[in-house]
Design a protein around this motif. Structure first.
Motif, PDB file in Angstrom:
ATOM      1  N   GLU A   1     124.287  -8.391  84.314  1.00 20.68           N
ATOM      2  CA  GLU A   1     123.863  -8.834  82.854  1.00 20.68           C
ATOM      3  C   GLU A   1     123.482  -7.382  82.188  1.00 20.68           C
ATOM      4  N   SER A   2     123.676  -7.698  81.106  1.00 17.14           N
ATOM      5  CA  SER A   2     123.631  -6.440  79.740  1.00 17.14           C
ATOM      6  C   SER A   2     124.374  -5.268  80.194  1.00 17.14           C
ATOM      7  N   THR A   3     125.426  -5.311  80.526  1.00 16.43           N
ATOM      8  CA  THR A   3     126.443  -4.280  80.893  1.00 16.43           C
ATOM      9  C   THR A   3     126.967  -3.816  79.469  1.00 16.43           C
ATOM     10  N   THR A   4     126.804  -2.455  79.141  1.00 14.64           N
ATOM     11  CA  THR A   4     126.527  -2.011  77.891  1.00 14.64           C
ATOM     12  C   THR A   4     127.862  -1.251  77.583  1.00 14.64           C
ATOM     13  N   SER A   5     128.627  -1.092  76.502  1.00 13.12           N
ATOM     14  CA  SER A   5     129.599  -0.092  76.278  1.00 13.12           C
ATOM     15  C   SER A   5     129.328   0.372  74.535  1.00 13.12           C
ATOM     16  N   PHE A   6     129.621   1.640  74.295  1.00 19.07           N
ATOM     17  CA  PHE A   6     129.221   2.283  73.224  1.00 19.07           C
ATOM     18  C   PHE A   6     130.523   3.026  72.855  1.00 19.07           C
ATOM     19  N   ASN A   7     130.502   3.283  71.462  1.00 19.98           N
ATOM     20  CA  ASN A   7     131.431   4.083  70.553  1.00 19.98           C
ATOM     21  C   ASN A   7     130.917   5.453  70.922  1.00 19.98           C
ATOM     22  N   PHE A   8     131.802   6.474  71.126  1.00 21.11           N
ATOM     23  CA  PHE A   8     131.644   7.957  71.260  1.00 21.11           C
ATOM     24  C   PHE A   8     131.821   8.487  69.923  1.00 21.11           C
ATOM     25  N   LEU A   9     130.911   9.402  69.618  1.00 23.44           N
ATOM     26  CA  LEU A   9     131.146  10.255  68.463  1.00 23.44           C
ATOM     27  C   LEU A   9     130.850  11.798  69.064  1.00 23.44           C
ATOM     28  N   GLN A  10     131.246  12.947  68.256  1.00 24.97           N
ATOM     29  CA  GLN A  10     131.073  14.255  68.599  1.00 24.97           C
ATOM     30  C   GLN A  10     129.372  14.410  68.815  1.00 24.97           C
ATOM     31  N   ASN A  11     129.237  15.133  69.921  1.00 24.05           N
ATOM     32  CA  ASN A  11     127.877  15.087  70.481  1.00 24.05           C
ATOM     33  C   ASN A  11     127.060  13.939  70.738  1.00 24.05           C
ATOM     34  N   GLU A  12     127.688  12.893  71.075  1.00 26.24           N
ATOM     35  CA  GLU A  12     126.874  11.594  71.213  1.00 26.24           C
ATOM     36  C   GLU A  12     127.786  10.823  72.026  1.00 26.24           C
ATOM     37  N   ILE A  13     127.083   9.998  72.941  1.00 23.60           N
ATOM     38  CA  ILE A  13     127.852   8.945  73.720  1.00 23.60           C
ATOM     39  C   ILE A  13     127.333   7.358  73.469  1.00 23.60           C
ATOM     40  N   GLU A  14     126.442   7.459  72.583  1.00 26.56           N
ATOM     41  CA  GLU A  14     125.652   5.997  72.375  1.00 26.56           C
ATOM     42  C   GLU A  14     125.630   6.010  70.862  1.00 26.56           C
ATOM     43  N   GLY A  15     126.998   5.663  70.323  1.00 30.25           N
ATOM     44  CA  GLY A  15     126.926   5.584  68.907  1.00 30.25           C
ATOM     45  C   GLY A  15     126.435   4.490  68.463  1.00 30.25           C
ATOM     46  N   LYS A  16     126.172   3.994  66.901  1.00 29.22           N
ATOM     47  CA  LYS A  16     125.822   2.572  66.520  1.00 29.22           C
ATOM     48  C   LYS A  16     126.444   1.512  66.950  1.00 29.22           C
TER      49      LYS A  16
ATOM     50  N   GLY B   1     120.745  -9.791  78.679  1.00 31.19           N
ATOM     51  CA  GLY B   1     119.513 -10.423  79.326  1.00 31.19           C
ATOM     52  C   GLY B   1     118.587 -10.681  78.416  1.00 31.19           C
ATOM     53  N   GLU B   2     117.495 -11.189  78.672  1.00 33.49           N
ATOM     54  CA  GLU B   2     116.238 -11.389  77.778  1.00 33.49           C
ATOM     55  C   GLU B   2     115.854 -10.111  77.038  1.00 33.49           C
ATOM     56  N   ALA B   3     115.347 -10.074  75.880  1.00 37.16           N
ATOM     57  CA  ALA B   3     114.971  -9.210  75.429  1.00 37.16           C
ATOM     58  C   ALA B   3     115.384  -7.724  75.457  1.00 37.16           C
ATOM     59  N   MET B   4     116.882  -7.720  75.459  1.00 41.24           N
ATOM     60  CA  MET B   4     117.726  -6.748  75.493  1.00 41.24           C
ATOM     61  C   MET B   4     118.642  -6.562  74.112  1.00 41.24           C
ATOM     62  N   PRO B   5     118.942  -5.752  73.663  1.00 39.05           N
ATOM     63  CA  PRO B   5     119.628  -5.533  72.353  1.00 39.05           C
ATOM     64  C   PRO B   5     121.161  -6.489  72.588  1.00 39.05           C
ATOM     65  N   LYS B   6     121.376  -6.755  71.449  1.00 37.27           N
ATOM     66  CA  LYS B   6     122.688  -7.440  71.371  1.00 37.27           C
ATOM     67  C   LYS B   6     123.814  -6.572  70.837  1.00 37.27           C
ATOM     68  N   SER B   7     125.190  -7.230  70.993  1.00 39.67           N
ATOM     69  CA  SER B   7     126.033  -6.395  70.595  1.00 39.67           C
ATOM     70  C   SER B   7     126.245  -6.023  69.072  1.00 39.67           C
ATOM     71  N   GLU B   8     126.474  -5.146  68.537  1.00 42.41           N
ATOM     72  CA  GLU B   8     126.633  -4.546  66.910  1.00 42.41           C
ATOM     73  C   GLU B   8     127.843  -4.012  66.853  1.00 42.41           C
ATOM     74  N   GLY B   9     128.484  -4.533  65.762  1.00 48.91           N
ATOM     75  CA  GLY B   9     129.757  -3.912  65.277  1.00 48.91           C
ATOM     76  C   GLY B   9     131.014  -4.170  66.100  1.00 48.91           C
TER      77      GLY B   9
END
Length: 404
Positions: free
Chosen positions: A207-222, A230-238
């Motif tokens: 549950e709640s396995t999450t992938s993010f877009n990378f940016l320079q100096n950041e591995i958790e983009g928007k 899972g419950e009360a977990m952030p949803k997908s975005e973009g």
């Protein structure tokens, strides 16, 4: 006409500059990935052959190798370089990245044993461009490949390959045509497909396995993709787009796929946030100053700080005030073995490369010939998905007409 031509020339120049910048950044991503690949291979080899080695020693070895490898490249250039993700080794039911401290006797002495399923993850960054990679290996692999472990490795490999293909944007998808553009699947549709593959091998998507877009100096983009939220977990975005770099995580379990806090495991992996708060304790100020200077927005382990004991005290207020976030140590709720892969990808289309997904940093393909069980994928749609190329074939230029 002149204004139109000037605008067209300006747009073409801007597009060319953007492509050049992307290719320059991609070079640094690839150089960082080469380091991450070499270090991962060494740590995995030590782990597979290392019955009796401690988890701490593997993590220390990985970080020393990352620092050493990074010091050899881009010499004389004033750019940041170093660890983008510290070496973590998560055994068996523990799913989230785990990196114990030398000053915690109970944790530092944990040894790996034959049959242990280890999730190993690490990463390097050059000029702030990160390449992170993770693999799942089994200690004494050849001798300890039970059917449960074989099925877990098979499901993990095929789910990961399917996930990468499901992330390809419509405009560069191998099956897209101008007449019939390919529809990009929703996060829920992706979850359903991966659940089918996992279920074939009696596994569950975590549950709640999450992938993010990378940016320079950041591995958790928007942008983020959350599978099986899972419950009360952030949803997908973009959604993934051409020009994006993504860190793709895939996690499976031989059990329920639900997670719980692992008792007795101190959270030792942290990441600075954007919150601005005045800290009161001197140990907190010292710790945060070092974190900000050495790691920026990249994750760090407490054992990477200059004084581990001061860091353990100082990090408490940093977390409480929200200037630093801690990664909780989570494990499979029913204690079953788990797996995790991490792949850094580029979604690209340029004049010199094929359109599609480029694996910047990726775990090696497992030896499928050693993973034969009584289970296999028979669903024709899923088989077709797995056979899909990650890159779209370039259109052939029409042959020049011969003059008569």
């Amino acid at each position: 006409m002149t204004d139109k031509n000037e605008k067209a020339d300006g747009a073409a120049a801007a597009e060319s500059n953007a492509e050049n910048e992307f290719m320059l950044s991609l070079t640094k991503y690839n150089d960082a990935a080469a380091i991450a690949h070499r270090v991962l291979a060494k740590v995995c080899k030590l782990a597979i052959e290392g019955d009796g080695k401690t988890i701490l020693s593997l993590c220390q070895e990985g970080d020393e190798l990352l620092d050493e490898e990074c010091s050899r490249v881009y010499k004389g250039k004033k750019i940041s370089k170093g660890i983008a993700f510290p070496t973590t080794v998560s055994p068996n039911d523990i799913l989230t990245p785990y990196t114990p401290l030398a000053t915690d006797p109970g944790e530092s002495e944990i040894a790996i044993r034959k049959g242990d399923v280890l999730k190993i993850q690490l990463g390097a960054q050059l000029d702030g461009y990160p390449a992170i990679v993770g693999d799942t290996v089994i200690v004494g692999q050849d001798a300890e490949l039970t059917d449960d472990r074989k099925n877990l490795l098979l499901a993990t490999h095929y789910c990961n390959e399917a996930l990468l293909r499901l992330l390809i944007p419509s405009d560069i998808h191998p099956l897209s045509t101008p007449e019939k553009p390919h529809k990009q699947p929703s996060p829920n549709e992706i979850t359903q497909i991966l659940n089918k593959i996992a279920g074939t091998y009696d596994c569950s998507l975590v549950e709640s396995t999450t992938s993010f877009n990378f940016l320079q100096n950041e591995i958790e983009g928007k942008k983020r993709l959350v599978l099986h939220p899972g419950e009360a977990m952030p949803k997908s975005e973009g959604a993934p787009e051409v020009g994006d770099i993504w860190g793709v995580e895939l996690a499976l379990s031989k059990g329920s796929g639900k997670l719980k806090d692992v008792p007795g495991k101190r959270p030792t992996l942290h990441k600075k946030t954007d919150t601005k708060v005045g800290l009161k304790r001197q140990t907190s100020k010292t710790t945060f100053t070092e974190v900000n200077k050495r790691f920026g927005n990249f994750p760090f382990g407490l054992r990477q700080l200059e004084d581990e004991r001061i860091a353990k005290m100082g990090i408490v207020e940093c977390v409480r005030c929200g200037v630093v976030r801690q990664f909780e140590v989570l494990g499979e709720k029913d204690g079953s073995i788990t797996s995790r892969l991490f792949t850094t990808i580029a979604l690209m289309t340029t004049a010199i490369t094929k359109a599609g997904i480029n694996k910047i940093a990726a775990p090696p393909e497992p030896g499928l010939e050693k993973l034969i069980t009584d289970k296999s994928i028979e669903n024709t749609e899923i088989l077709g998905l797995l056979q899909l190329p990650l890159k779209k074939a370039k259109k052939k230029k029409p042959a020049a007409k011969k003059e008569e």
